[in-house]
Every structure is written in C-alpha cells, then in structure tokens.
Design an enzyme around this catalytic site. Structure first.
Site, PDB file in Angstrom:
ATOM      1  N   VAL A 284       0.849  -1.189   0.000  1.00 15.39           N
ATOM      2  CA  VAL A 284       0.000   0.000   0.000  1.00 15.39           C
ATOM      3  C   VAL A 284       0.886   1.241   0.000  1.00 15.39           C
ATOM      4  O   VAL A 284       1.775   1.389   0.847  1.00 15.39           O
ATOM      5  CB  VAL A 284      -0.922   0.017   1.230  1.00 15.39           C
ATOM      6  CG1 VAL A 284      -1.732   1.314   1.266  1.00 15.39           C
ATOM      7  CG2 VAL A 284      -1.848  -1.188   1.228  1.00 15.39           C
ATOM      8  N   CYS A 285       0.645   2.113  -0.971  1.00 16.30           N
ATOM      9  CA  CYS A 285       1.344   3.397  -1.079  1.00 16.30           C
ATOM     10  C   CYS A 285       2.863   3.166  -1.072  1.00 16.30           C
ATOM     11  O   CYS A 285       3.371   2.375  -1.853  1.00 16.30           O
ATOM     12  CB  CYS A 285       0.887   4.323   0.044  1.00 16.30           C
ATOM     13  SG  CYS A 285       1.421   6.029  -0.143  1.00 16.30           S
ATOM     14  N   GLN A 286       3.592   3.837  -0.196  1.00 15.08           N
ATOM     15  CA  GLN A 286       5.046   3.655  -0.145  1.00 15.08           C
ATOM     16  C   GLN A 286       5.398   2.191   0.139  1.00 15.08           C
ATOM     17  O   GLN A 286       6.414   1.679  -0.354  1.00 15.08           O
ATOM     18  CB  GLN A 286       5.628   4.559   0.948  1.00 15.08           C
ATOM     19  CG  GLN A 286       7.129   4.465   1.117  1.00 15.08           C
ATOM     20  CD  GLN A 286       7.581   5.057   2.448  1.00 15.08           C
ATOM     21  OE1 GLN A 286       6.828   5.026   3.427  1.00 15.08           O
ATOM     22  NE2 GLN A 286       8.778   5.608   2.481  1.00 15.08           N
TER      23      GLN A 286
END
Lengths: 354, 389
Positions: A146-148
């Site tokens: 998720v994301c980074q």
C-alpha cells in the site's frame, strides 16, 4: 439594483441547531470509552527490532493455501486497512477465506534512526517473507503493498521474484517524474539532507502531516472540523470521524537514511521506474517482475496521482496483469462506502485464481 | 494568482492597485442607501427566551442579557462558544478536544470576519479619492484577522523550534539579533537609501521591509560576511568561527523566511479581493451568506483555491524549499553550537549518544548477519522471536 440586508434570524436558527448537535455530540463523547480501531482479531507471530508481524485469525476452517502479506507505508500505520468493522478491507479479505499477514513497521527511535532502504527491503521484508514461507512450507507467497509500502514491496519483488507468487499494489507511487501532484512537484528540489540533519536523523511524523495537510490547506486543516459539529449528534458519524483523526495523526518518525534515499532515488531521480535502482548492491528493476500483477488506484488521489501509478503496468515483464481504477481518493480506496465492498472480493478472486 | 510570480516583493503594490480599481467599480455601486430592514419572523424577545431556555441545562453557560441588534447574534455566538469551551475542558479525550479547538478557532475567525465586512461596508466612502486609504487600512486589518490561520501553513516544514521563531517569537535569539543589528548599523549608516527603506519598514511598509532586508543582506555579504569569514585566532577560535557561521546562516534564513511569508500575505490579500468580488456578485443576486456555515463555505472555498494556485507555482516551490533548507541548516548549526557549549557538562550530549546508537545499530546488523550464516550452516536458531503462526 438589489441590496440584500443581513437577516439575524437565520444565524440564530443555525446557532440553535448547532447547539443541539453539540449537546448531543458531547453526550456521545461522554458515552464513548473506545473508538473501536482495528476490530478484526489478530495475533502477533513475528518480531524483529521494532517491527512486528500479525496474522489475522482465520474465519474459515481452511483458509486459502497461499497466504498474503501486506506491506504498508512507513509514514502512517497499517490499521487504516482495518479502521472499522463495516468498512474494513482486512475483515472482508479474512472473511472471504484468505490467510492474511500484516507488517507493523513500528515507531523508529534511537538506534532505528540509522535504518536504510536496505534494512527495510533486503532485511525486514525479506526476513518476514522467509518466515511466512517457512511457516507454511511454501516457496512463494502473495505480496500486497500500500502506497510507499507498495513501492518497497515492488522493489522486493523485483529482487526476489522467486519468493513472490503474485504482487498487488494499492495506490502505489511508481513513476515520480510526473508533474501531477504537489508532493511530486515540491520534492523535486527539496534539500532532504538539510531537513533530516536538522532533526538529528529522525524526521518527525508531525512535520510530514503538515506537508500532507498543505496539499489541501483549508479542507484538511479547518473545513473538516467546522463541518464536524454538524454531524456529531450522530454517534456513528462521530466515531467515524474520531477513528480517522486518530489514524491520520498517528504518524511515526522517519529514519533519516531511509527517508533521504526515498526522496533522492525515487522522487528526485526516479531510479526504480528507470530501472537504475540498486538495493544492497543488487539491481531492483521492475522488468525483473514476472509474476501476476494487480494494480489498484484512486482516480481522485491527490497524494499518489494515477499518472504515477499506471506506468507500473507497462514496466513489469508479467504477462498476467490487471489495472483497477476507482473514482475515489487515496484513502477512499480503502474506506469509501462505494469501494469498500468491492476491494475485498477483488483481492480474494485475484489471489484464489492465481 | 498567476504562474509567473517572479518578484513577490513587488507584487504587493500591483495587487493593491488592481484592488483599488476593483473596489471603485464594484463595491461602491453595490452599497446603496440603507434599505428597509425586514422584520424578523420571530420577535427578538421570543428568540432570546428560547435561547436562554436552551442554555439552562448547562451550568457552564452563562446567559447574558440581550443587547440590541446587530450585536445580539454575535454576542450569543461568543457566549455559546465560551460555554462550550468550558464544558470541553472537562473532556479528557485528546482527539475530540483537538477537533473542538479547531472548530472554535474557526468560529472566532468567523466572528472577526463578520465584524470586518460590516465595518468595511459602514466605512464605504463617497469620495473616490479615499478608496486607496480605506483599502490599505482594511487589507491590513484583514491580514491581522487571518494571520493566525495562515501561520500554521507558512510555518510548515520548519523544524519545531523554528516555527516558533517564524511566528514572531524570538526568545533565546536576542543576543544573535543584537549581533546582527550591530553588523547592519555601519552599513545602514553609510547608505541614505537603506536608511529611507528602514524608516518606511519601521512604519509597517512591507515592500520597504523586504527590500531593506534583501539589500542589507547583499551588502552584508559583500562587507561584513567577508570579515566574519576570516580565520579566527586565539584559544576560542573554533567557537568564534562557529558563531560567525551561525550569524551568517541566521541572516540567510531571515531573508528567505521574509520572502516566503510575503507569498502567503500576498495570497491572503488576493483571496480577500476574490472573496469581496464573489460577495458583491452574491449581493446583486440576493444570495449573500446569512449564517456562519454559509459564510464559512464561501470564505474557505475562495481561500483554498487561491492557496492551491500559489502552491502550484514554481516560485512557491523554490521559495518554500529555500526557506526550509535555510531554516534546517540554521537549526543544525545552532544545535551544534549548543552542544559545544555543553561539552564540559557531566552528562552525554546528543552527539555522543548518536555515536553510541550508531555503534549499537552496526552491532545489531552484524549479529543478524552472523545468525543468518549460522542458520545457513544449520547450526543455530534465529535471534528474532518467532511465535507460532
């Protein structure tokens, strides 16, 4: 011409209405001991330094045979995926029969301020994947980022493809050369060395929150509090608000070397997308990814614009790849009522069919 | 806000001129003689009775005596806010309290803004020549009202102790300020132009202030900075050189922070102009916001767009990053300076603790590597704690 005069009765009516809501809201607050974060049952199964791994208690007699490991971003906490029962992506995944593990990266302090990209990807993530592989006696597991945390997981997959059965990326920043998104624009000439050094190698999570709030300055810093009182007489809405507030401002400080590397190699030099990234002396090139890939993004994402995520699909060598786009923002992908009912089954179907 | 903000220091006057044109054309004609005020549907006395009854449940609210309109509503708002604040002081939940504090801060701003606009319309001059003066007075007043809101944005990214400095608190920096003043004195004394700018700056002229700071800084670099860059001598030479470097860095930060602040100030004025424009249009169609929430939405939407326009400019990115870097370098030097001063005290300072922590970090990684080697050789268990999955 018309000249409109101020009519005092209307603000008074609003005052009465808001006061009634405030009164009811205070009663709701006084009746609330626990705002109910992370409702899905889980157990701690692995610890290394400040990093913890939890396994969600299976809700079916025989969960799917290949577990899925979730790698969240370092800048906020992973429980956003399990913020509340009725909109929990985790809960839906577990209920559908998936065997779900999640990483809690912890709160870096003291010794941890020297952690590097190598420590996170080649160290912790690799050790955790090995632990789950060993536990289940498997060569490969499924990896969801998720994301980074997706960017890190993608880097990992490109280095250890033999250990990853399928890769799922949610709202993943990949192509940092895009001009969409203020974070990308602002980071390009950021003197991250000076910023991190000024904080003695441990960059405050609160300062990152300031930056995120500046992306929509009035909406994120003021509007939501102004409009909050208009719905606080509704206990469910009030708890929704409080849970989101608790999560938003639960922001770990960032290890200096890791943050410097992420800004320089990713935001400023776009090394991963360009295939020139090295982690621990080994290449991390998306072309090395050959497993099935599912990519999910929010079309209204102001933190990770779609233009940053989409190119990943073409950058990998996988033949089996799917791009799913939802008309919501960065967080809406996980908590929006329009989407929450869709992502759980989406992941289940993807994992069980691969 | 255009994309070409290359001279933020000069933009203020351009903005004022365009605002002057705007007001003379639109606001003046919109302010017709007082119209007949509609009679409230509910008599004031009944409304007050209803309000007092509503408040009676809570001992923290003290219902005031009603006053004649138009202050009644604002008095009630204020009293409601004070009572709610008193009540909230008893709530132990930090998250909720923070939300309430922000809400009430917004509310205070609303009251001040409402006062501002009413005052503005009351002062609308019939003499067009008085517009410029009125505008500059009101613009200054408007900025004072919104300044508490803008400060958190303007101070973002800066290290915590520099945020305080940015907000105007210079506690602990008196000696450095004094040193800078001493450095500037001979420069200003030799330059009638700088003296004139300084005189205007002291009277509150922002452009003059920024121009003064920039020129003084340039002059400083050409003269005093070179003197301060000379190698020091004597037993305290390292400390003297560090002090000189610290002064140099502080000056650099001050100049950059002034430029950064100007962009925000300029945008606040830009927003005011747009808001006035919008409100005048609404007035002509009989849709002027009547309540707090209605007004707030118009105000917030206008400001949001103005600031996003600013944030998207290349100029903002450059000025912001320069300011952050300058502030960060200043903090690093200042921390270093403090640690030098504390070196002789009988406890470890941050530098020494860092050295120990870094050594522990390296040892920790070394142990992990050795464990992996042992494990690969099939002779040992992992150091990491495993629990049954």
């Amino acid at each position: 011409m018309t000249t409109q005069t101020w009519e005092p009765a209307k603000p008074l009516e609003e005052l009465f209405r808001l006061n009634a809501k405030l009164t009811a809201g205070l009663e709701n607050l006084l009746d609330t001991d626990d705002i109910g974060l992370e409702p899905t049952p889980k157990e701690l199964v692995y610890e290394e330094d400040r990093v913890k791994v939890f396994r969600y208690v299976p809700q079916v007699a025989k969960p799917h045979g290949v577990p899925i490991l979730i790698s969240y971003a370092l800048v906020n906490k992973q429980y956003m995926l399990d913020l509340q029962a009725d909109r929990s992506m985790i809960e839906r995944m577990v209920a559908s029969g998936l065997d779900v593990y999640i990483i809690d990266w912890g709160y870096p302090a003291g010794v941890d301020k020297f952690l590097t990209l190598e420590d996170y990807v080649d160290g912790y993530l690799n050790n955790i994947v090995d632990f789950i592989r060993t536990t289940h006696n498997l060569d490969k597991i499924n990896l969801l980022g998720v994301c980074q945390g997706a960017t890190m997981a993608a880097c990992y997959t490109s280095m250890y493809q033999e250990k990853v059965n399928s890769f799922i990326g949610f709202v993943m920043p990949f192509d940092f050369s895009t001009d969409d998104g203020l974070l990308f624009k602002w980071s390009r000439h950021m003197d991250i060395d000076a910023m991190v050094d000024a904080h003695n190698n441990l960059y405050p999570g609160d300062s990152l929150n300031d930056a995120f709030n500046m992306l929509k300055p009035l909406e994120l810093s003021l509007d939501k509090y102004v409009y909050f009182i208009d719905k606080m007489d509704n206990k469910d809405a009030l708890l929704d608000f409080l849970r989101m507030e608790a999560w938003i401002y639960d922001s770990p400080d960032q290890a200096g070397p890791m943050l410097k590397r992420f800004i320089k190699d990713f935001y400023q030099e776009n090394r991963f997308a360009e295939g020139t990234l090295q982690i621990g002396g080994r290449p991390a090139d998306p072309k090395n990814i050959t497993c099935p890939v599912l990519l999910v993004l929010g079309l209204k994402d102001h933190l990770v614009p779609p233009a940053s995520t989409r190119p990943f699909i073409d950058a990998v060598s996988s033949s089996d790849k799917t791009l799913k786009e939802y008309p919501v923002g960065h967080i809406g992908v996980f908590v929006s009522s329009r989407v929450a009912g869709d992502t759980g089954p989406l992941i289940h179907d993807w994992v069980t069919s691969h | 806000m255009s994309q070409e903000i290359t001279n933020p220091w000069g933009a203020w006057m351009d903005m004022s001129k365009s605002a002057w044109d705007f007001w003379t054309k639109s606001v003046q004609k919109a302010t017709t003689p007082p119209a007949e005020r509609p009679t409230p549907a509910t008599p004031w006395s009944d409304m007050y009775d209803q309000y007092a009854k509503m408040m009676s449940w809570n001992p923290f609210f003290q219902v005031p005596q009603p006053k004649p309109e138009p202050t009644l509503v604002q008095n009630l708002y204020k009293q409601w806010e004070d009572g709610a604040r008193n009540f909230m002081a008893l709530i132990p939940q930090p998250t909720a309290k923070d939300a309430y504090e922000r809400f009430f801060s917004s509310y205070q701003m609303f009251n001040r803004l409402q006062d501002f606009w009413k005052d503005y319309l009351a002062k609308v001059p019939t003499d067009a020549g008085a517009w410029q003066e009125l505008w500059s007075q009101q613009a200054e007043q408007y900025q004072r009202i919104v300044a508490p809101m803008l400060q958190p944005f303007a101070g973002n990214f800066l290290p915590e102790n520099l945020k305080a400095l940015y907000d105007g608190s210079a506690k602990g920096w008196d000696s450095i300020q004094s040193l800078i003043t001493n450095l500037f004195e001979p420069v200003v004394a030799a330059s009638p132009e700088l003296q004139e700018l300084l005189a205007k700056a002291v009277q509150g002229d922002k452009d003059a202030y920024l121009d003064f700071m920039k020129r003084a800084a340039d002059t400083y670099r050409e003269v005093s900075s070179r003197v301060l860059s000379m190698p020091a001598m004597g037993s305290n030479q390292r400390l003297v050189e560090k002090t000189q470097k610290l002064v140099d860095t502080y000056l650099d930060y001050t100049v950059k922070a002034a430029g950064y602040s100007t962009l925000f100030t300029e945008s606040a004025s830009d927003a005011m102009q747009k808001l006035a424009d919008h409100l005048m249009n609404l007035q002509q169609t009989g849709e002027v916001p009547q309540t707090f929430l209605e007004f707030y939405k118009v105000w917030s939407d206008t400001n949001e767009q103005v600031f996003l326009d600013l944030f998207n400019t290349d100029a903002f990115e450059i000025v912001m990053n320069d300011t952050i870097a300058a502030g960060s370098k200043l903090k690093t030097l200042y921390d270093d300076y403090l640690q030098d001063a504390m070196q002789t005290l009988p406890f470890p300072n941050r530098r020494e603790m860092d050295a120990v922590e870094e050594e522990v970090y390296k040892l920790r990684n070394k142990v992990k590597d050795l464990e992996k080697q042992l494990k690969a050789a099939g002779t040992g268990a992992s150091r990491t704690t495993r629990k049954s999955a």
